[in-house]
Write an enzyme that holds these catalytic residues in place. Structure first.
Site, mmCIF file in Angstrom:
data_model
loop_
_atom_site.group_PDB
_atom_site.id
_atom_site.type_symbol
_atom_site.label_atom_id
_atom_site.label_comp_id
_atom_site.label_asym_id
_atom_site.label_seq_id
_atom_site.Cartn_x
_atom_site.Cartn_y
_atom_site.Cartn_z
ATOM 1 C CG HIS A 87 1.307 0.955 -3.515
ATOM 2 N ND1 HIS A 87 0.651 -0.252 -3.394
ATOM 3 C CD2 HIS A 87 2.628 0.688 -3.355
ATOM 4 C CE1 HIS A 87 1.525 -1.204 -3.148
ATOM 5 N NE2 HIS A 87 2.744 -0.659 -3.122
ATOM 6 C CG ASP A 97 -5.562 0.446 -3.509
ATOM 7 O OD1 ASP A 97 -5.039 0.533 -4.633
ATOM 8 O OD2 ASP A 97 -4.904 0.289 -2.466
#
Length: 391
Positions: free
Chosen positions: A128, A158
């Site tokens: 992540h 992200d």
């Protein structure tokens, strides 16, 4: 004629998390027709990054579902692949199917968005934002405690290193196709490399062999990583915060002049900082205490009035709702602003996100010319995630 810059561009977006949907959202906001391919049986929760898109749920593991996806992709402009390396190839939808020799669509922009680089020791691992940020070298430079750095939500890797870099790659490939080759290509984005690219300024300074004034001291002791008292956040008496960013000496002098005035006559000053302290790190601890104590002597609103319309580089830290009120926005609107062409209208930009259950199945099948016999086969094989009212 539409003023939307990406009007006429069709995007097939395979459902994923965060950066992929964000890339599709940006394209949709600027006029692209984005069709989101959801999993059959997906959780019906809405994705807030799917507003204005349409959903069709297809199972690519049955023959009719795979055939439908190939037909949709080969007649579209852009494909967004958010999966780990190898997933699309195993489904029979890899880049070579469309862009290889005798491929189905040599004009397709095939955008691949992964966390780790596709070639490297981490390519098959889950991860992540915090993991990609860590491997980029950037997390080690961010502010935090003396024991460890802090991470800025999941924004950097992200959305900036992933989503925005993906949009940039797609636009570059579309531009090249339109102005030069007429052909599509693969756009390969990974969030580790993307994060490094958006952090180019900081990384280049940090990696200079002779050292850089910006990063010459240990982490947390430099100008931009929380070390400088004139580039930091301070707590006011009401528990709210003020940001201070007077990097230049002239702005620092202006800030100090207004700050001292803001302390008022009732607060005795045994000592006050001089403009020369700006460039002397040895004096920074004393300056930081002076600023911290001073800001705590009054409310945020008081300090806002003191610094407003000055070059002190000091403004309040607003909550999300306060920022929305200041900008008169119900939600963040498409940006940047262009003088002649525009994004979707405000009401369209805030359109309800579709349910990821194939909510728009029938109209999408109509648009791609899927005839009754093909629909019957799709239904019989369980290739669609929505009940069909007509065959």
């Amino acid at each position: 004629m539409s003023t939307l810059p990406l009007a006429g561009v069709t995007v097939i977006e395979f459902a994923g998390l965060a950066p992929g949907p964000y890339a599709g959202q940006v394209l949709q906001d600027w006029g692209a027709r984005v069709i989101r391919v959801d999993r059959v049986g997906a959780n019906p929760a809405k994705d807030l990054l799917a507003r204005g898109k349409r959903s069709i749920a297809i199972n690519p593991k049955v023959p009719s579902g795979l055939k439908l996806l190939k037909k949709m992709i080969q007649t579209s402009d852009v494909l967004i692949d958010p999966f780990r390396p190898g997933v699309m190839e195993r489904l029979g939808l890899g880049p070579d199917v469309f862009l290889g020799k005798d491929g189905l669509s040599d004009g397709l922009i095939y955008a691949r968005l992964s966390g780790f680089p596709r070639k490297g020791p981490h390519k098959d691992m889950a991860g992540h934002d915090i993991n990609y940020l860590a491997l980029s070298g950037v997390l080690s430079m961010l502010p935090g405690s003396s024991e460890k750095p802090s991470f800025p939500l999941n924004i950097v890797a992200d959305f900036a290193g992933g989503g925005i870099m993906c949009v940039l790659g797609i636009l570059l490939a579309l531009f090249e196709r339109t102005t030069k080759s007429g052909k599509g290509q693969v756009v390969d984005v990974n969030m580790v490399s993307g994060t490094r690219y958006i952090s180019l300024f900081s990384l280049v300074h940090a990696n200079q062999a002779s050292g850089s004034q910006l990063f010459s001291r240990p982490r947390g002791e430099n100008i931009l990583d929380g070390g400088a008292p004139f580039y930091d956040v301070y707590t006011c008496s009401d528990g709210r915060w003020m940001s201070v960013g007077c990097l230049e000496p002239q702005f620092f002098k202006t800030f100090i002049d207004h700050f001292v005035k803001g302390l008022g006559p009732d607060l005795p000053l045994e000592w006050r900082p001089s403009p020369e302290m700006h460039g002397n790190p040895e004096e920074w601890p004393k300056l930081r205490k002076f600023l911290a104590d001073g800001f705590r002597s009054n409310t945020r609103e008081h300090w806002v009035k003191i610094f407003h319309e000055t070059d002190s580089c000091a403004v309040p830290v607003l909550s999300p709702s306060e920022a929305a009120d200041l900008l008169s926005e119900e939600a963040p609107l498409p940006h940047p602003s262009l003088s002649r062409t525009y994004p979707r209208k405000f009401a369209e930009a805030l359109a309800r996100p579709p349910l990821p259950t194939g909510e728009h199945t029938e109209e999408i099948l109509d648009e791609f010319g899927i005839v009754a016999s093909e629909r019957a086969e799709l239904v019989a094989e369980g290739a669609l995630g929505a009940k069909m009212s007509k065959l």
